[in-house]
Design an enzyme around this catalytic site. Structure first.
Site, PDB file in Angstrom:
ATOM      1  N   HIS A  94       0.858  -1.187   0.000  1.00 42.03           N
ATOM      2  CA  HIS A  94       0.000   0.000   0.000  1.00 42.03           C
ATOM      3  C   HIS A  94       0.892   1.234   0.000  1.00 42.03           C
ATOM      4  O   HIS A  94       1.674   1.449   0.921  1.00 42.03           O
ATOM      5  CB  HIS A  94      -0.909   0.018   1.227  1.00 42.03           C
ATOM      6  CG  HIS A  94      -1.744   1.257   1.309  1.00 42.03           C
ATOM      7  ND1 HIS A  94      -2.820   1.477   0.488  1.00 42.03           N
ATOM      8  CD2 HIS A  94      -1.630   2.353   2.082  1.00 42.03           C
ATOM      9  CE1 HIS A  94      -3.344   2.653   0.766  1.00 42.03           C
ATOM     10  NE2 HIS A  94      -2.634   3.193   1.728  1.00 42.03           N
TER      11      HIS A  94
ATOM     12  N   GLY B 251       2.564   5.780   3.882  1.00 45.12           N
ATOM     13  CA  GLY B 251       1.866   6.478   4.953  1.00 45.12           C
ATOM     14  C   GLY B 251       0.430   6.025   5.037  1.00 45.12           C
ATOM     15  O   GLY B 251      -0.069   5.320   4.157  1.00 45.12           O
TER      16      GLY B 251
ATOM     17  N   SER C 294      -3.686   6.225   5.039  1.00 45.24           N
ATOM     18  CA  SER C 294      -4.634   6.814   4.109  1.00 45.24           C
ATOM     19  C   SER C 294      -4.844   8.275   4.501  1.00 45.24           C
ATOM     20  O   SER C 294      -5.018   8.590   5.682  1.00 45.24           O
ATOM     21  CB  SER C 294      -5.959   6.053   4.184  1.00 45.24           C
ATOM     22  OG  SER C 294      -6.891   6.604   3.295  1.00 45.24           O
ATOM     23  N   GLY C 295      -4.775   9.174   3.528  1.00 49.05           N
ATOM     24  CA  GLY C 295      -4.948  10.599   3.795  1.00 49.05           C
ATOM     25  C   GLY C 295      -3.701  11.310   4.280  1.00 49.05           C
ATOM     26  O   GLY C 295      -3.741  12.492   4.606  1.00 49.05           O
TER      27      GLY C 295
ATOM     28  N   GLY D 137      -1.047  12.118   2.574  1.00 40.60           N
ATOM     29  CA  GLY D 137      -0.448  13.026   1.608  1.00 40.60           C
ATOM     30  C   GLY D 137       0.355  12.372   0.504  1.00 40.60           C
ATOM     31  O   GLY D 137       1.015  13.060  -0.276  1.00 40.60           O
ATOM     32  N   LYS D 138       0.309  11.046   0.403  1.00 38.13           N
ATOM     33  CA  LYS D 138       1.091  10.343  -0.624  1.00 38.13           C
ATOM     34  C   LYS D 138       0.693  10.786  -2.030  1.00 38.13           C
ATOM     35  O   LYS D 138       1.546  11.194  -2.823  1.00 38.13           O
ATOM     36  CB  LYS D 138       0.905   8.825  -0.499  1.00 38.13           C
ATOM     37  CG  LYS D 138       1.348   8.237   0.817  1.00 38.13           C
ATOM     38  CD  LYS D 138       1.109   6.748   0.892  1.00 38.13           C
ATOM     39  CE  LYS D 138      -0.345   6.335   0.763  1.00 38.13           C
ATOM     40  NZ  LYS D 138      -1.218   6.732   1.855  1.00 38.13           N
ATOM     41  N   SER D 139      -0.572  10.684  -2.348  1.00 40.41           N
ATOM     42  CA  SER D 139      -1.038  11.033  -3.700  1.00 40.41           C
ATOM     43  C   SER D 139      -0.903  12.526  -3.960  1.00 40.41           C
ATOM     44  O   SER D 139      -0.558  12.942  -5.065  1.00 40.41           O
ATOM     45  CB  SER D 139      -2.494  10.596  -3.904  1.00 40.41           C
ATOM     46  OG  SER D 139      -2.605   9.197  -3.837  1.00 40.41           O
TER      47      SER D 139
ATOM     48  N   ASP E 177      -1.731   3.919  -4.836  1.00 41.60           N
ATOM     49  CA  ASP E 177      -2.543   3.106  -3.943  1.00 41.60           C
ATOM     50  C   ASP E 177      -1.989   1.697  -3.755  1.00 41.60           C
ATOM     51  O   ASP E 177      -1.817   1.247  -2.642  1.00 41.60           O
ATOM     52  CB  ASP E 177      -4.007   3.044  -4.390  1.00 41.60           C
ATOM     53  CG  ASP E 177      -4.896   2.460  -3.310  1.00 41.60           C
ATOM     54  OD1 ASP E 177      -4.735   2.841  -2.138  1.00 41.60           O
ATOM     55  OD2 ASP E 177      -5.728   1.605  -3.634  1.00 41.60           O
TER      56      ASP E 177
ATOM     57  N   GLU F 204      -5.460   8.898  -7.503  1.00 40.94           N
ATOM     58  CA  GLU F 204      -6.565   9.544  -6.796  1.00 40.94           C
ATOM     59  C   GLU F 204      -6.247  11.023  -6.617  1.00 40.94           C
ATOM     60  O   GLU F 204      -5.211  11.379  -6.059  1.00 40.94           O
ATOM     61  CB  GLU F 204      -6.793   8.912  -5.424  1.00 40.94           C
ATOM     62  CG  GLU F 204      -7.902   9.609  -4.662  1.00 40.94           C
ATOM     63  CD  GLU F 204      -8.053   9.134  -3.235  1.00 40.94           C
ATOM     64  OE1 GLU F 204      -8.787   9.796  -2.480  1.00 40.94           O
ATOM     65  OE2 GLU F 204      -7.443   8.113  -2.864  1.00 40.94           O
TER      66      GLU F 204
ATOM     67  N   ARG G 165      16.286  17.601  12.629  1.00 32.83           N
ATOM     68  CA  ARG G 165      16.900  18.593  11.750  1.00 32.83           C
ATOM     69  C   ARG G 165      18.020  17.991  10.918  1.00 32.83           C
ATOM     70  O   ARG G 165      18.150  18.241   9.726  1.00 32.83           O
ATOM     71  CB  ARG G 165      17.433  19.756  12.590  1.00 32.83           C
ATOM     72  CG  ARG G 165      18.000  20.858  11.757  1.00 32.83           C
ATOM     73  CD  ARG G 165      18.362  22.035  12.601  1.00 32.83           C
ATOM     74  NE  ARG G 165      18.989  23.058  11.771  1.00 32.83           N
ATOM     75  CZ  ARG G 165      19.639  24.082  12.248  1.00 32.83           C
ATOM     76  NH1 ARG G 165      19.746  24.237  13.552  1.00 32.83           N
ATOM     77  NH2 ARG G 165      20.177  24.949  11.434  1.00 32.83           N
TER      78      ARG G 165
END
Length: 148
Positions: free
Chosen positions: A5, A20, A22-23, A25-27, A44, A68, A99
């Protein structure tokens, strides 16, 4: 061979595997990279295979070229069938990144791959990722540059 995934893009001549929740920020990050010239490998679901000491990523055939776009839908974008993965990028929240982090590596399918953490919604996220991808490609990610 394993299905993973995540999202994978080809940038700086190498595959970058974005991971990461779902949601996370990958896409979204992949879309911004594509806007700057990167090419989608998979969104996905990413199929990972190892051969000759390299980790290869490709998308499932039925998802080829699809990404997506949150708030818009599933959209077709230019894509490549396969890429050699040189970098894993984990999506994290602001403040979760040191850092000056030590170099990190992870074994996927028996192949050692450089890994870093990135806050995907920072304005500089695409620049950081492209710089890191080029360094991973050149085998210098995590190594101090020569100071002259």
């Amino acid at each position: 061979m394993t299905t993973f995934h995540g999202t994978c893009v080809l940038t700086a001549g190498v595959g970058v595997l974005l991971r990461g929740q779902s949601g996370s920020g990958k896409s979204d990050l992949a879309l911004r990279l594509i806007e700057q010239g990167a090419i989608l490998v998979a969104d996905d679901r990413v199929v990972l295979t190892a051969a000759d000491g390299c980790l290869f990523a490709q998308g499932p055939e039925r998802l080829a070229g699809l990404i997506e776009v949150r708030g818009v839908g599933i959209m077709k974008v230019p894509a490549t069938q396969q890429a050699v993965v040189a970098l894993i990028v984990d999506m994290v929240q602001p403040g979760a990144i040191e850092r000056m982090p030590e170099a990190e590596w992870e074994d996927l399918c028996g192949v050692r791959v450089a890994r870093l953490r990135l806050t995907p919604f920072e304005t500089s996220a695409t620049a950081k990722l492209n710089i890191a991808a080029a360094a991973a490609r050149d085998g210098v990610l995590g190594k101090a540059p020569e100071l002259q």
